[in-house]
Write a protein that holds these residues in place. Structure first.
Motif, PDB file in Angstrom:
ATOM      1  N   ALA A   1       0.831  -1.263  -0.021  1.00 12.18           N
ATOM      2  CA  ALA A   1      -0.103   0.014  -0.220  1.00 12.18           C
ATOM      3  C   ALA A   1       0.743   1.491  -0.147  1.00 12.18           C
ATOM      4  O   ALA A   1       0.495   2.273  -0.530  1.00 12.18           O
ATOM      5  CB  ALA A   1      -0.762   0.075   1.332  1.00 12.18           C
ATOM      6  N   TYR A   2       1.842   1.195   0.646  1.00 10.54           N
ATOM      7  CA  TYR A   2       2.889   2.196   0.804  1.00 10.54           C
ATOM      8  C   TYR A   2       3.553   2.639  -0.517  1.00 10.54           C
ATOM      9  O   TYR A   2       3.715   3.514  -1.119  1.00 10.54           O
ATOM     10  CB  TYR A   2       3.806   2.163   1.956  1.00 10.54           C
ATOM     11  N   ARG A   3       4.030   1.487  -1.029  1.00 14.11           N
ATOM     12  CA  ARG A   3       4.705   1.455  -2.586  1.00 14.11           C
ATOM     13  C   ARG A   3       3.889   2.108  -3.687  1.00 14.11           C
ATOM     14  O   ARG A   3       4.125   2.818  -4.480  1.00 14.11           O
ATOM     15  CB  ARG A   3       5.300   0.345  -2.737  1.00 14.11           C
ATOM     16  N   ARG A   4       2.585   1.457  -3.646  1.00 19.57           N
ATOM     17  CA  ARG A   4       1.679   1.579  -4.582  1.00 19.57           C
ATOM     18  C   ARG A   4       0.940   3.108  -4.377  1.00 19.57           C
ATOM     19  O   ARG A   4       0.598   3.823  -5.629  1.00 19.57           O
ATOM     20  CB  ARG A   4       0.842   0.595  -4.567  1.00 19.57           C
ATOM     21  N   ALA A   5       0.596   3.522  -3.367  1.00 18.91           N
ATOM     22  CA  ALA A   5      -0.347   4.572  -3.366  1.00 18.91           C
ATOM     23  C   ALA A   5       0.170   5.751  -2.070  1.00 18.91           C
ATOM     24  O   ALA A   5      -0.719   6.461  -1.667  1.00 18.91           O
ATOM     25  CB  ALA A   5      -1.790   3.977  -2.945  1.00 18.91           C
ATOM     26  N   ALA A   6       1.366   5.447  -1.560  1.00 23.68           N
ATOM     27  CA  ALA A   6       1.674   6.255  -0.442  1.00 23.68           C
ATOM     28  C   ALA A   6       0.763   6.193   0.760  1.00 23.68           C
ATOM     29  O   ALA A   6       0.857   7.272   1.521  1.00 23.68           O
ATOM     30  CB  ALA A   6       1.886   7.708  -1.141  1.00 23.68           C
ATOM     31  N   ILE A   7       0.183   5.199   1.145  1.00 29.72           N
ATOM     32  CA  ILE A   7      -0.657   4.852   2.024  1.00 29.72           C
ATOM     33  C   ILE A   7       0.246   4.370   3.255  1.00 29.72           C
ATOM     34  O   ILE A   7       0.882   3.330   3.217  1.00 29.72           O
ATOM     35  CB  ILE A   7      -1.706   3.823   1.837  1.00 29.72           C
ATOM     36  N   TYR A   8       0.444   5.294   4.303  1.00 25.67           N
ATOM     37  CA  TYR A   8       1.075   4.849   5.382  1.00 25.67           C
ATOM     38  C   TYR A   8       0.477   5.187   6.721  1.00 25.67           C
ATOM     39  O   TYR A   8      -0.225   6.186   7.018  1.00 25.67           O
ATOM     40  CB  TYR A   8       2.493   5.815   5.357  1.00 25.67           C
ATOM     41  N   PHE A   9       0.580   4.414   7.794  1.00 25.27           N
ATOM     42  CA  PHE A   9      -0.135   4.545   9.041  1.00 25.27           C
ATOM     43  C   PHE A   9       0.772   4.842  10.378  1.00 25.27           C
ATOM     44  O   PHE A   9       2.053   4.022  10.334  1.00 25.27           O
ATOM     45  CB  PHE A   9      -1.138   3.388   9.321  1.00 25.27           C
ATOM     46  N   PRO A  10       0.823   5.808  10.914  1.00 26.65           N
ATOM     47  CA  PRO A  10       2.043   6.047  11.797  1.00 26.65           C
ATOM     48  C   PRO A  10       2.097   5.146  13.124  1.00 26.65           C
ATOM     49  O   PRO A  10       3.227   5.285  13.747  1.00 26.65           O
ATOM     50  CB  PRO A  10       1.497   7.370  12.615  1.00 26.65           C
ATOM     51  N   PHE A  11       1.051   3.962  12.914  1.00 23.17           N
ATOM     52  CA  PHE A  11       1.055   2.908  14.115  1.00 23.17           C
ATOM     53  C   PHE A  11       1.680   1.603  13.381  1.00 23.17           C
ATOM     54  O   PHE A  11       1.639   0.586  13.939  1.00 23.17           O
ATOM     55  CB  PHE A  11      -0.122   2.871  14.822  1.00 23.17           C
ATOM     56  N   THR A  12       2.091   1.709  12.163  1.00 26.57           N
ATOM     57  CA  THR A  12       2.417   0.441  11.440  1.00 26.57           C
ATOM     58  C   THR A  12       3.474  -0.495  12.201  1.00 26.57           C
ATOM     59  O   THR A  12       3.213  -1.536  12.326  1.00 26.57           O
ATOM     60  CB  THR A  12       3.094   0.755  10.260  1.00 26.57           C
ATOM     61  N   ASP A  13       4.252   0.059  13.041  1.00 23.30           N
ATOM     62  CA  ASP A  13       5.439  -0.560  13.576  1.00 23.30           C
ATOM     63  C   ASP A  13       4.603  -1.359  14.885  1.00 23.30           C
ATOM     64  O   ASP A  13       5.206  -2.198  15.473  1.00 23.30           O
ATOM     65  CB  ASP A  13       6.424   0.491  14.172  1.00 23.30           C
ATOM     66  N   VAL A  14       3.472  -0.916  15.306  1.00 22.44           N
ATOM     67  CA  VAL A  14       2.815  -1.690  16.309  1.00 22.44           C
ATOM     68  C   VAL A  14       2.076  -2.840  16.013  1.00 22.44           C
ATOM     69  O   VAL A  14       1.829  -3.844  16.817  1.00 22.44           O
ATOM     70  CB  VAL A  14       1.784  -0.638  17.003  1.00 22.44           C
ATOM     71  N   ILE A  15       1.700  -2.761  14.705  1.00 20.79           N
ATOM     72  CA  ILE A  15       0.709  -3.945  14.307  1.00 20.79           C
ATOM     73  C   ILE A  15       1.539  -5.095  13.545  1.00 20.79           C
ATOM     74  O   ILE A  15       0.816  -5.957  12.738  1.00 20.79           O
ATOM     75  CB  ILE A  15      -0.356  -3.430  13.474  1.00 20.79           C
ATOM     76  N   VAL A  16       2.780  -4.787  13.248  1.00 20.35           N
ATOM     77  CA  VAL A  16       3.380  -5.902  12.214  1.00 20.35           C
ATOM     78  C   VAL A  16       3.847  -7.095  12.966  1.00 20.35           C
ATOM     79  O   VAL A  16       3.691  -7.069  14.010  1.00 20.35           O
ATOM     80  CB  VAL A  16       4.746  -5.282  11.884  1.00 20.35           C
ATOM     81  N   THR A  17       3.953  -8.198  12.458  1.00 21.47           N
ATOM     82  CA  THR A  17       4.418  -9.486  12.986  1.00 21.47           C
ATOM     83  C   THR A  17       5.452  -9.507  14.076  1.00 21.47           C
ATOM     84  O   THR A  17       5.172 -10.060  15.249  1.00 21.47           O
ATOM     85  CB  THR A  17       4.470 -10.435  12.002  1.00 21.47           C
ATOM     86  N   ASN A  18       6.451  -8.805  13.927  1.00 19.52           N
ATOM     87  CA  ASN A  18       7.384  -8.764  14.848  1.00 19.52           C
ATOM     88  C   ASN A  18       7.944  -7.176  14.992  1.00 19.52           C
ATOM     89  O   ASN A  18       8.802  -6.530  14.421  1.00 19.52           O
ATOM     90  CB  ASN A  18       8.830  -9.319  14.169  1.00 19.52           C
ATOM     91  N   PRO A  19       7.163  -6.608  15.838  1.00 19.39           N
ATOM     92  CA  PRO A  19       7.461  -5.111  16.168  1.00 19.39           C
ATOM     93  C   PRO A  19       8.965  -4.972  16.615  1.00 19.39           C
ATOM     94  O   PRO A  19       9.493  -3.864  16.001  1.00 19.39           O
ATOM     95  CB  PRO A  19       6.477  -5.021  17.408  1.00 19.39           C
ATOM     96  N   TYR A  20       9.629  -5.538  17.442  1.00 16.89           N
ATOM     97  CA  TYR A  20      10.744  -5.319  17.936  1.00 16.89           C
ATOM     98  C   TYR A  20      11.741  -5.429  16.921  1.00 16.89           C
ATOM     99  O   TYR A  20      12.530  -4.507  16.761  1.00 16.89           O
ATOM    100  CB  TYR A  20      11.162  -6.397  19.005  1.00 16.89           C
ATOM    101  N   GLN A  21      11.787  -6.359  15.967  1.00 17.59           N
ATOM    102  CA  GLN A  21      12.366  -6.225  14.666  1.00 17.59           C
ATOM    103  C   GLN A  21      12.491  -5.195  13.929  1.00 17.59           C
ATOM    104  O   GLN A  21      13.524  -4.421  13.468  1.00 17.59           O
ATOM    105  CB  GLN A  21      12.512  -7.455  13.944  1.00 17.59           C
ATOM    106  N   ASP A  22      11.444  -4.435  13.483  1.00 16.99           N
ATOM    107  CA  ASP A  22      11.153  -3.213  12.891  1.00 16.99           C
ATOM    108  C   ASP A  22      11.588  -2.210  13.748  1.00 16.99           C
ATOM    109  O   ASP A  22      12.317  -1.253  13.400  1.00 16.99           O
ATOM    110  CB  ASP A  22       9.565  -3.117  12.515  1.00 16.99           C
TER     111      ASP A  22
END
Length: 262
Positions: free
Chosen positions: A135-156
């Motif tokens: 979504a970010y690459r195709r339409a510049a859609i970004y959510f400021p909480f992305t790092d909270v909902i990914v599979t491995n937050p610590y890694q990000d």
């Protein structure tokens, strides 16, 4: 509390003197300085978030943008977020701008603007992480909480981290006691308020170091529920058949100039 005050004074002085106007270290600079206590708090938060198959929360984000006079203006959004791992996501966004809705049902991603009944729809990858990146690459859609909902937050969150330190405890944010930490990479400085007992993020405040305006954004989290058992229809817009179809695309001011090469 004295340590907290000292860190606040040091951080304020850094802003005044422009300490953070360039990367803290060059790529071949000094080794990372990561305080164990700060990293333990970050790991505990990440483990709590990663351990649940579903969650919902409210995220209130304040963005700064320079005004015509120089000092920044503040704009806000409210996101109501539902996550059902590994492949369902719903984000309803309102605030200072058009209300928008983003859905992902494991097969397709949808962006819906209810006021004008506009719908973009596209095939999506099989995970939330991959769909957010697409979504970010195709339409510049970004959510400021992305790092909270990914599979491995610590890694990000820890990727390319240069400095991390513990500041102290606060009772000001989120109606609870929080552990306050700060960390930075070459690109972003973050101060985080994390629940001392529940290990959930309550506030994230970021400054992107390559932004010449030093604009900040802040996300406040509330209404946490670490469960989700919503129906499949919950993760699709309700006007698919009657909406006017448009293409996923970035806003005009984020598009590459004609003829530009990636």
């Amino acid at each position: 509390m004295r340590a907290f005050q000292q860190h606040v004074r040091l951080f304020s002085l850094g802003l005044v003197l422009g300490v953070f106007t360039t990367p803290l270290y060059a790529a071949d600079g000094p080794p990372a300085q990561l305080e164990p206590k700060a990293m333990e708090i970050l790991k505990a938060m990440s483990a709590r978030l990663a351990s649940t198959q579903g969650m919902s929360f409210k995220a209130v984000t304040t963005y700064e943008k320079p005004s015509r006079l120089g000092p920044p203006l503040a704009y806000g959004t409210v996101d109501l977020v539902n996550v059902q791992r590994p492949d369902h996501l719903r984000v309803l966004t309102s605030g200072d701008g058009s209300a928008t809705e983003f859905y992902y049902d494991g097969k397709k991603a949808y962006a819906f603007e209810r006021k004008n009944n506009l719908l973009a729809q596209a095939d999506a990858p099989p995970t939330i992480d991959a769909t957010l990146e697409a979504a970010y690459r195709r339409a510049a859609i970004y959510f400021p909480f992305t790092d909270v909902i990914v599979t491995n937050p610590y890694q990000d969150l820890s990727r390319d981290m240069r400095v991390a330190f513990y500041i102290g405890q606060s009772t000001v944010v989120g109606d609870t006691t929080t552990d306050v930490i700060a960390y930075t990479s070459d690109s972003v400085f973050v101060q985080a308020w994390i629940g001392a007992q529940d290990k959930l993020p309550r506030r994230l405040r970021a400054v992107y170091l390559d932004d010449p305006t030093r604009s900040r954004h802040q996300v406040d989290f509330s209404d946490w529920k670490l469960e989700s058992a919503m129906s499949a229809d919950f993760f699709k817009p309700d006007h698919i058949k009657t909406a006017h179809r448009i293409q996923f695309a970035p806003p005009p001011d984020l598009r590459a100039p004609q003829g530009a090469k990636p």
